[in-house]
Design a protein around this motif. Structure first.
Motif, PDB file in Angstrom:
ATOM      1  N   ILE A 160       0.832  -1.207   0.000  1.00 58.96           N
ATOM      2  CA  ILE A 160       0.000   0.000   0.000  1.00 58.96           C
ATOM      3  C   ILE A 160       0.866   1.256   0.000  1.00 58.96           C
ATOM      4  O   ILE A 160       0.581   2.223  -0.728  1.00 58.96           O
ATOM      5  N   ALA A 161       1.922   1.284   0.804  1.00 59.90           N
ATOM      6  CA  ALA A 161       2.805   2.454   0.848  1.00 59.90           C
ATOM      7  C   ALA A 161       3.382   2.740  -0.532  1.00 59.90           C
ATOM      8  O   ALA A 161       3.469   3.903  -0.962  1.00 59.90           O
ATOM      9  N   LYS A 162       3.766   1.688  -1.252  1.00 61.45           N
ATOM     10  CA  LYS A 162       4.309   1.850  -2.598  1.00 61.45           C
ATOM     11  C   LYS A 162       3.245   2.361  -3.559  1.00 61.45           C
ATOM     12  O   LYS A 162       3.476   3.307  -4.335  1.00 61.45           O
ATOM     13  N   ARG A 163       2.069   1.760  -3.521  1.00 65.50           N
ATOM     14  CA  ARG A 163       1.000   2.142  -4.450  1.00 65.50           C
ATOM     15  C   ARG A 163       0.427   3.528  -4.142  1.00 65.50           C
ATOM     16  O   ARG A 163      -0.023   4.222  -5.058  1.00 65.50           O
ATOM     17  N   GLU A 164       0.447   3.943  -2.897  1.00 66.10           N
ATOM     18  CA  GLU A 164      -0.023   5.286  -2.561  1.00 66.10           C
ATOM     19  C   GLU A 164       0.874   6.351  -3.192  1.00 66.10           C
ATOM     20  O   GLU A 164       0.385   7.363  -3.711  1.00 66.10           O
ATOM     21  N   ARG A 165       2.184   6.129  -3.146  1.00 66.17           N
ATOM     22  CA  ARG A 165       3.102   7.088  -3.760  1.00 66.17           C
ATOM     23  C   ARG A 165       2.915   7.156  -5.271  1.00 66.17           C
ATOM     24  O   ARG A 165       3.088   8.208  -5.888  1.00 66.17           O
TER      25      ARG A 165
END
Length: 292
Positions: free
Chosen positions: A67-72
Motif C-alpha cells: 500500500i505504501a508503494k501504491r499510494e506514492r
C-alpha cells in the motif's frame, strides 16, 4: 538449424530491442511518484485494519508495504478494513432505513471521513475496501468499495464492479491474495498501466529481463552461422536416380452433418448491490458493493 539463423537474425534483434524498450517503460512507470502526501490531519498512519482477523501478522505487514508503494504511485490513500460483525444497528442508527446491501456503505464512508483519510486533504483522494465476513440476517456477506476525490472521478460503476469481481475471485479461499489484487487493480486503474489481475508481484520486469538476455545470447551464438551445404539431392536414394510420383486422389463419398445444443450457464460467484455516489458528513463518495 544454424543455417537458417542468418536469415532471421534481424527479426531477433528487433524483437530484443522492442522487449528492452518495453521493459524500460515498465521500470520507469513502476518508479513513478505522485508527489508528497499533503494531508497532515489524518488521524492514523495505519492502512490495514484486520478487525475480522482473516490475515496473519506477516500478511498484514506485506499489505502495508504494498500500500505504501501504491499510494506514492497513485497519489491516493488506500485503506483495507475487514470485519466479522453485524452492521445492521450501526447503519440504521445513522441513516434510518438502509437496505442490507448498504450497511457496509454507511460504515465505509463514516470510517473514511472519521479518520480523515485522503492523500491531499481529509476526505480527499483515496479508496477504501470494507469486507465484512459476518453473514447478515438476510443470509449474505457484504463488501463495499468506497472512492473519494480523484478516485471517485476516475471510477465509474463498471470499473468498480470489475475491481470487486477481482477481489471475489480469491477472497473465500485466499483472502490475502484477494486484498493484494484490490490494491494492485486500483493502482493499474488509476495509472492507466493496464490490469494485472494475476498479481505477478513485480515479476514482469524480471521475466522481460530473462527473456531479453536469452534472446541476445541465442542471437550471439548463431550470429556467424553459415548456411549448410547440401550433401544429398532429392533423388539420391531413388531407384534409377529419378523420382517417381504416385498419383493420389481424395474422392468425397458421403457427407453426414450432426447437430447438438450446448447448454450455457449465466450464474456468477457473487451478487452486486448497486453503486453510485453519496454524501456523508465529510464529503462526496462514489461506491459499489458485492455480496456472497
Amino acid at each position: 538449424m544454424k543455417q537458417y539463423m542468418r536469415y532471421f537474425k534481424w527479426y531477433f534483434i528487433c524483437t530484443g530491442l522492442l522487449a528492452a524498450v518495453y521493459a524500460g517503460i515498465l521500470l520507469l512507470h513502476g518508479m513513478a511518484d505522485a508527489g508528497e502526501r499533503t494531508n497532515g490531519k489524518c488521524l492514523t498512519d495505519e492502512r490495514v485494519f484486520d478487525y475480522g482477523e482473516v490475515l496473519s501478522a506477516k500478511e498484514e505487514e506485506r499489505l502495508r508495504e504494498l500500500i505504501a508503494k501504491r499510494e506514492r504511485q497513485t497519489g491516493c490513500d488506500i485503506v483495507l478494513v475487514t470485519l466479522n460483525e453485524s452492521l445492521e444497528e450501526y447503519a440504521k442508527g445513522r441513516e434510518g432505513y438502509v437496505p442490507y446491501e448498504e450497511f457496509v456503505r454507511v460504515y465505509a464512508e463514516e470510517f473514511y471521513d472519521g479518520n480523515g483519510f485522503g492523500y491531499d486533504r481529509p476526505a480527499g483522494d483515496g479508496v477504501l475496501l470494507v469486507d465484512n465476513w459476518f453473514r447478515e440476517s438476510d443470509g449474505n456477506v457484504y463488501t463495499w468499495l468506497c472512492a473519494a476525490g480523484k478516485a471517485d472521478e476516475k471510477y465509474d460503476l463498471a470499473m468498480m464492479n470489475h475491481l470487486l469481481d477481482v477481489v471475489y475471485r480469491y477472497v473465500e479461499r485466499r483472502p490475502y491474495k484477494a486484498y493484494r489484487a484490490y490494491i494492485n487493480e486500483f493502482y493499474h486503474d488509476m495509472t492507466g498501466s493496464g490490469r494485472n489481475t494475476f498479481d505477478f508481484a513485480g515479476m514482469d520486469i524480471i521475466l522481460f529481463a530473462v527473456a531479453l538476455a536469452a534472446m541476445l545470447l541465442f542471437t550471439a551464438v548463431h550470429w556467424n552461422s553459415k548456411k549448410g551445404k547440401k550433401t544429398v539431392t532429392a533423388a539420391a536414394y531413388v531407384n534409377g536416380g529419378r523420382p517417381h510420383m504416385n498419383k493420389k486422389e481424395d474422392v468425397l463419398v458421403n457427407k453426414v452433418v450432426t447437430k447438438r445444443k450446448i447448454q450455457t450457464s449465466s450464474g456468477s460467484g457473487g451478487g452486486r448491490s448497486g453503486g453510485g455516489s453519496s454524501h456523508s458528513h465529510g464529503g462526496h463518495h462514489g461506491g459499489a458493493g458485492h455480496h456472497r
